[in-house]
Design an enzyme around this catalytic site. Structure first.
Site, short mmCIF file in Angstrom:
data_model
loop_
_atom_site.label_atom_id
_atom_site.label_comp_id
_atom_site.label_asym_id
_atom_site.label_seq_id
_atom_site.Cartn_x
_atom_site.Cartn_y
_atom_site.Cartn_z
N ARG A 119 0.80 -1.24 0.00
CA ARG A 119 0.00 0.00 0.00
C ARG A 119 0.83 1.28 0.00
NH1 ARG A 119 -2.95 -3.12 3.69
NH2 ARG A 119 -4.68 -4.14 2.62
N LYS A 141 3.12 11.29 -11.23
CA LYS A 141 2.19 10.47 -12.02
C LYS A 141 2.88 9.15 -12.33
CE LYS A 141 -0.85 13.68 -14.41
NZ LYS A 141 -1.25 14.21 -15.73
N GLU A 183 8.98 17.57 -25.20
CA GLU A 183 8.39 17.98 -23.91
C GLU A 183 9.02 19.29 -23.42
OE1 GLU A 183 5.77 16.54 -22.61
OE2 GLU A 183 5.81 14.37 -23.02
N LYS A 225 7.57 22.77 -14.52
CA LYS A 225 6.71 21.64 -14.10
C LYS A 225 6.46 21.69 -12.59
CE LYS A 225 5.37 16.97 -14.41
NZ LYS A 225 5.33 15.73 -15.12
N GLU A 235 -4.24 17.24 -10.46
CA GLU A 235 -4.89 17.65 -11.71
C GLU A 235 -6.37 17.94 -11.54
OE1 GLU A 235 -3.09 15.79 -15.17
OE2 GLU A 235 -4.98 16.02 -16.22
N ARG A 239 -3.13 21.59 -13.72
CA ARG A 239 -2.10 20.63 -14.14
C ARG A 239 -2.37 20.05 -15.54
NH1 ARG A 239 1.15 15.90 -10.79
NH2 ARG A 239 2.24 15.12 -12.64
N ASN A 243 -0.55 18.57 -20.25
CA ASN A 243 -0.94 17.60 -21.29
C ASN A 243 -1.14 18.26 -22.64
OD1 ASN A 243 -0.91 15.30 -19.70
ND2 ASN A 243 -2.90 15.83 -18.83
N HIS A 246 -1.06 16.31 -25.80
CA HIS A 246 -1.07 14.89 -25.41
C HIS A 246 -2.36 14.17 -25.80
CE1 HIS A 246 2.51 15.99 -23.29
NE2 HIS A 246 2.63 14.84 -22.69
N HIS A 250 -1.63 10.95 -27.50
CA HIS A 250 -2.02 9.63 -26.95
C HIS A 250 -2.86 8.86 -27.96
CE1 HIS A 250 -1.49 10.83 -22.44
NE2 HIS A 250 -0.35 10.55 -23.04
N HIS A 263 6.72 8.44 -27.50
CA HIS A 263 5.77 9.34 -26.84
C HIS A 263 6.02 10.80 -27.25
CE1 HIS A 263 3.25 10.98 -23.67
NE2 HIS A 263 4.25 11.74 -23.28
P1 NAD Z 1 11.74 5.03 -22.48
O1 NAD Z 1 11.67 4.89 -21.03
O2 NAD Z 1 11.17 3.94 -23.33
O3 NAD Z 1 13.26 5.26 -22.89
C1 NAD Z 1 13.58 5.42 -24.25
C2 NAD Z 1 14.71 4.45 -24.69
O4 NAD Z 1 15.95 4.96 -24.22
C3 NAD Z 1 14.58 3.05 -24.12
O5 NAD Z 1 15.01 2.14 -25.09
C4 NAD Z 1 15.56 3.08 -22.96
O6 NAD Z 1 16.04 1.81 -22.61
C5 NAD Z 1 16.64 3.94 -23.52
N1 NAD Z 1 17.50 4.63 -22.57
C6 NAD Z 1 17.17 5.16 -21.38
N2 NAD Z 1 18.19 5.86 -20.90
C7 NAD Z 1 19.20 5.75 -21.78
C8 NAD Z 1 20.51 6.28 -21.84
N3 NAD Z 1 20.98 7.12 -20.92
N4 NAD Z 1 21.29 5.94 -22.87
C9 NAD Z 1 20.81 5.14 -23.88
N5 NAD Z 1 19.56 4.64 -23.90
C10 NAD Z 1 18.78 4.96 -22.86
O7 NAD Z 1 11.04 6.38 -22.98
P2 NAD Z 1 10.96 7.86 -22.37
O8 NAD Z 1 10.83 8.73 -23.53
O9 NAD Z 1 12.02 8.11 -21.38
O10 NAD Z 1 9.58 7.84 -21.57
C11 NAD Z 1 8.37 7.65 -22.22
C12 NAD Z 1 7.37 7.18 -21.19
O11 NAD Z 1 7.19 8.17 -20.20
C13 NAD Z 1 6.00 6.91 -21.80
O12 NAD Z 1 5.50 5.70 -21.29
C14 NAD Z 1 5.15 8.08 -21.29
O13 NAD Z 1 3.80 7.75 -21.15
C15 NAD Z 1 5.80 8.34 -19.97
N6 NAD Z 1 5.59 9.70 -19.45
C16 NAD Z 1 5.16 9.83 -18.19
C17 NAD Z 1 4.99 11.08 -17.66
C18 NAD Z 1 4.60 11.23 -16.22
O14 NAD Z 1 4.30 12.35 -15.80
N7 NAD Z 1 4.64 10.18 -15.43
C19 NAD Z 1 5.25 12.22 -18.43
C20 NAD Z 1 5.69 12.05 -19.74
C21 NAD Z 1 5.86 10.77 -20.25
N1 GLY Z 2 3.11 14.83 -17.97
C1 GLY Z 2 1.91 15.39 -17.49
C2 GLY Z 2 1.88 15.58 -16.02
O1 GLY Z 2 2.82 15.28 -15.33
O2 GLY Z 2 0.88 16.03 -15.51
#
Ligand code: NAD
Ligand code: GLY
Length: 360
Positions: A119, A141, A183, A225, A235, A239, A243, A246, A250, A263
């Site tokens: 939890r 998030k 972003e 941010k 949100e 907040r 997006n 997005h 999405h 993404h």
């Molecule tokens: P990812 O985590 O898939 O990483 C992209 C690629 O880079 C992967 O193949 C990873 O293994 C590789 N990688 C990571 N670090 C590396 C490094 N230093 N050197 C070489 N390769 C490396 O993608 P991302 O773009 O980091 O994240 C996308 C995800 O984040 C999506 O699922 C999206 O929905 C989510 N997201 C979440 C929020 C939130 O607020 N929680 C906000 C924006 C995006």
């Molecule tokens: N990436 C959108 C949020 O964090 O609210």
């Protein structure tokens, strides 16, 4: 090294930003609360950076590691079991700390596991992609995808600290760097017109992985941010501006199959669509839309939606967006470059025009 704060009262936490801080014990150890740690990473990041974290942790803590398969397509409830299995096998208790070492996929899944395991346990974000450093590691998030909708299963769960080391971006593929810049551009568009101007002048440096420029861009992004998250953590309203682009993005990710469009790439095309609609609704000028398009092009990002997606495809997916309220689609649009609004007051005819004009 710079430290920012996400101001959430007694749940406030620091964002440390600095080159080569990945293995810095004094920045990491104060946030490990119990005697157990579980580092979650993936098969790509593990050989490059895991040992630097383990060097810091293994002396003082019992450390488990989980190596996830790499890819957005693994951001599922099934994959979470790899983390829960390890935590249970190694008898982690409620004082354990999870550490997410990787991009947004690892961060979102580790954070969600931390929200759910017994939890709720502590976690630390060590983001290694530009996208995760400027966005996903900050703000709490967490979650996974469902076949019917992106990030639809999740929880708000804030980290105890975020450690951002821009030096790890040296190994990031160019396509991933561009996806992160999408972003970064978002913050200029929604809340920081001066930063947008700076990006117009400095995009070649970011694309060349100039650390000084990257560090500045990461810091400005995190400042923007953190301000929004501090005002509206869950949100309730404001907040949602984070997006921007997005809802369109999405829909592209869901339609194309997770991982086919990155993404950030989907968000880039989505931001131009949102800018185009803002122009049709009378708030942006054609010149503003051209500035948005030119900056996305300079960052090597897509500016049109996939050829196999028509307006109906978009609308069908967009209607299950988390911002839909009382069955009304709400979108983030721009009043000007640097000011966003959340509105359901737009013409469906204009929306359809945007969806057809912005198609490749
Ligand atoms: P990812 O985590 O898939 O990483 C992209 C690629 O880079 C992967 O193949 C990873 O293994 C590789 N990688 C990571 N670090 C590396 C490094 N230093 N050197 C070489 N390769 C490396 O993608 P991302 O773009 O980091 O994240 C996308 C995800 O984040 C999506 O699922 C999206 O929905 C989510 N997201 C979440 C929020 C939130 O607020 N929680 C906000 C924006 C995006
Ligand atoms: N990436 C959108 C949020 O964090 O609210």
């Amino acid at each position: 090294m710079r430290t920012l704060t996400v101001d959430l009262g007694d749940r406030s936490y620091p964002i440390h930003i600095g080159e080569n801080i990945l293995g810095d014990a004094k920045l990491l150890l104060p946030y490990v609360k119990g005697g157990q740690v579980c580092v979650v990473t993936n098969e790509t990041v593990e050989p490059m950076y895991l040992s630097r974290l383990l060097n810091v942790l293994t002396e003082d803590f019992t450390v488990s590691t989980v190596i996830l398969p790499d890819g957005e397509c693994y951001k599922t409830t099934e994959t979470l079991n790899l983390i829960y299995n390890k935590l249970l096998e190694d008898k982690h208790n409620r004082t354990t700390t999870l550490v997410a070492l990787g991009g947004g996929v690892v961060g979102d899944m580790t954070g969600f596991s931390a929200a759910c395991y017994q939890r709720g346990v502590n976690f630390i974000q060590v983001p290694t992609t530009l996208l995760s450093q400027v966005d996903s590691s900050v703000g709490g998030k967490t979650g996974v995808n469902h076949p019917l909708g992106k990030n639809m299963i999740g929880a708000f769960h804030q980290p105890n600290a975020v450690l951002i080391d821009p030096a790890v971006l040296s190994t990031l593929p160019e396509r991933e760097l561009s996806a992160g810049i999408a972003e970064v551009i978002k913050y200029g568009l929604i809340s920081d017109s001066k930063f947008f101007d700076w990006l117009e002048n400095n995009m070649p440096k970011l694309m060349a992985c100039d650390y000084e420029a990257l560090t500045f861009a990461i810091e400005r992004s995190c400042v923007n941010k953190a301000e929004v998250v501090a005002k509206d953590e869950r949100e309730g309203g404001l907040r949602a501006i984070l997006n921007f682009g997005h809802t369109f993005g999405h829909a592209i990710e869901t339609h194309q199959g997770y991982g086919n469009w990155l993404h950030g790439e989907a968000v880039a095309a989505g931001m131009l669509m949102a800018a185009d609609l803002s122009m049709r609704e009378g708030s942006l000028s054609q010149h503003d839309v051209d500035r948005v398009r030119n900056l996305l092009v300079a960052a090597n990002l897509p500016i049109t939606s996939p050829a196999n997606m028509d307006a109906e495809d978009f609308i069908e997916i967009m209607i299950v967006d988390k911002k839909v309220l009382n069955e009304r689609l709400r979108l983030v649009l721009l009043k000007s470059i640097g000011e966003a609004i959340i509105t359901e007051d737009f013409s469906p005819v204009n929306l359809r025009k945007t969806l057809s004009v912005c198609k490749s």
